[in-house]
Design an enzyme around this catalytic site. Sequence first.
Site, mmCIF file in Angstrom:
data_model
loop_
_atom_site.group_PDB
_atom_site.id
_atom_site.type_symbol
_atom_site.label_atom_id
_atom_site.label_comp_id
_atom_site.label_asym_id
_atom_site.label_seq_id
_atom_site.Cartn_x
_atom_site.Cartn_y
_atom_site.Cartn_z
ATOM 1 N N GLU A 1 1.015 -1.582 0.263
ATOM 2 C CA GLU A 1 0.218 0.367 -0.295
ATOM 3 C C GLU A 1 0.708 1.681 -0.173
ATOM 4 O OE1 GLU A 1 -0.122 -2.432 1.935
ATOM 5 O OE2 GLU A 1 -2.895 -2.996 1.744
ATOM 6 N N PHE B 1 -11.208 -8.425 13.902
ATOM 7 C CA PHE B 1 -10.262 -8.532 12.874
ATOM 8 C C PHE B 1 -9.258 -7.685 11.420
ATOM 9 C CE2 PHE B 1 -8.474 -10.592 8.507
ATOM 10 C CZ PHE B 1 -7.381 -10.765 8.805
ATOM 11 N N LYS C 1 -17.622 -1.259 5.791
ATOM 12 C CA LYS C 1 -17.947 -2.591 5.066
ATOM 13 C C LYS C 1 -19.209 -2.647 4.931
ATOM 14 C CE LYS C 1 -17.019 -7.189 2.834
ATOM 15 N NZ LYS C 1 -16.116 -8.193 3.250
#
Lengths: 584, 186
Positions: free
Chosen positions: A52, A114, A164
């Site tokens: 990244e 996570f 998300k």
Amino acid sequence: MTRQMSGAQMVVQALKDQGVDTVFGYPGGAMLPIYDEIFRQSDIRHILVRHEQGATHAAEGYARSTGKPGVVLVTSGPGATNAVTGLTDALMDSIPLIVLSGQVPTFMIGTDAFQEADTVGITRPCTKHNWLIKDTDKLAETIHFAFHVATSGRPGPVLIDIPKDVQFATGRYTPPKKVPRSHYQPQVKGDIDAITALVAAIEKAKKPVFYTGGGVINSGHGASQLLRELVAGTDFPITSTLMGLGAYPASGKNWLGMLGMHGTYEANLAMHDCDLMINVGARFDDRITGRLEDFSPKSKKAHIDIDASSINKVVHVEIPILGDVAHVLEDVLKIWKSRGRKTNTEALRGWWQQIDKWRAVNCLGFHNSDSVIKPQHAIQRLEALTRGMDRYVTTEVGQHQMWAAQFMGFEDPNRWMTSGGLGTMGYGLPASIGVQVAHPQSLVINVAGDASFLMNMQELGTAAQYDLPVKQFIMNNERLGMVRQWQQLLHGERYSHSWSEALPDFVKLADAFGGKGILCEHPDDLDDAINAMLAHDGPVILDCRVEKHENCFPMIPSGKPHNEMLLGDATTEGAIDTGGAVLV
Amino acid sequence: MSALVLKKGASRRSAYDLKNPLSDTIETHTLAVLVDNEAGVLARVIGLFSGRGYNIESLTVAEVDHLGHLSRITIVTTGTPQVIEQIKAQLARIVPVHDVHDLTVEGASVERELAMLKVAGTGEKRVEAMRLAGIFRAAVVDTTLESFVFEITGTPEKIDAFVDLMRPLGLSEIARTGVAAMSRGT
């Protein structure tokens, strides 16, 4: 016209509406809905990087070479934390980036899920602004506003953290035109009274100098044109920071070369002795000023900057002008012309005579060798063999970066990409990839050192995957050259961990990544090696073995004023006292 | 020479026009900062102070315009004139910041702080605490046979004075809001 769509669809739609054609990124669990939408369209090209950090530097290279913002997609947790160096780099060098990061679903935030990280918390000090989106209805509006923030005023990086569940949920898409006007509207026009005061100072100045920086580049091509017109009209000398190279052509007759710690003798002495300093889009960085108490003691100073916090931050100026460089220079020219285009030509003649004496010192001179490749010579040959080409140059950070700045000539803005403020080793290779993506037909060279190159060498995979013919010109001295130079000058030649004992075979490395490797060890082979690098249609590493203990001169030692420069032949023993050693 | 013109932030009548900009005198300034009431805005302001090494003597924040989603942050800070100017410019460039007012240089202003003090004691000390509270116009907001909670409003200096007086009289707990400030007149 508002439409219902999923958050992930909104991201892609908003990017299209903002005219984005390329994004750099790396997928992960929290970004899967957005990557699904990327898959289902063909307007936006996604470049898959290998790390990244590489995505952020590639986007910086893309942005710096095009004048458009760079866009990055990263996933949550490590994806976002890996982007932090690039965000900080872009903040320091005022590069517009829009980073979209995935986040764990809103109902899991705060549970140490996570790949959860407090991304907006971590990136708050290294972005111009950032947002955590909790409501899909706000997503499109925020993305459009983010583009406005990143590109207006002093440009910089922004980050939007998108959980998300927000990507999956359906909401109302807000097109760019429907976004309410924000109070965030930085001032671009300069104060006319202050500009008139600057013109009056220009008319009277006996020993003026233009000191220009990255702000000229960020202000666009028009700013460079106006600067050139003003320099030609007044016949004032001009120098530039590392970030501003190319705004005024290196072949221009008023060009003094770069200033600062490794700037030219004539540029630094002109800064020290001038009676009028006109700072155009630079920020009095410590690499430029040296010891502040002795910085240009006799001059009246004007400062044109779009960021009010840059004005009077470290150096007090008599003529502060808050505004965009192009807008201000336009007004300066208009007023200067309307008052009869006056300058103190008699005094200027004497000033140029003085500058010519400084130029005669030939501060960039070095002892060339028939048996070893001198790094300065290597850059000179690279410059000579590529001058006039449609060329973009990136660099890593260290001695090679300074030599590139000293010995390469830039005729136009946006042709030179380097990590100035943050000094990020590992910037150059991914940046060269970003530049090449934006300019597929152009020559893109990364002038690198062996140590910096290793910091993001995984991006060779990106170059190979997308057939990006980036030229990696590694000046290999098997040292951390600038660290070694400082240890020699400051730490009694105790070379603590500043050499590389297990360097890879760069030719084989290129081969392993599907590129071409070239080794060059002798000055006689240098031109052939460079030409072979230029001729190959694909990624190339040129492993150029250079003199291992060459120092980069001129140098203003830490804690010294401009008029106490070290030149190449100077004795360096004891040149830096203990007071200077604590500085960086 | 005209002053630096700021679109938002310090007024033209900044410390620069009034004083030697290079003075190293440490001054105390009260800043009123109007911000969008959005998540993280206080962290941005505090992060600016800690990240750049500026001082915060006092800080208060609360929403002041519910419909407009605006909060007002009042900060008391110290620094040389150059540092104070820098703080204002740095605050003004935070995206959700609408306005920065330096109440110390923009004409007369009033400052108030509210404090609650718990004073425990019996006998003469208890009587004396009550008597002093009357002089300072502190209100009793809670009482038991062995303690008072006083509420006092005033300038920080007045509250400091009251706190000092209560200390030998059984002061056991203090809560202070920090300064809220406003310019005089319209």
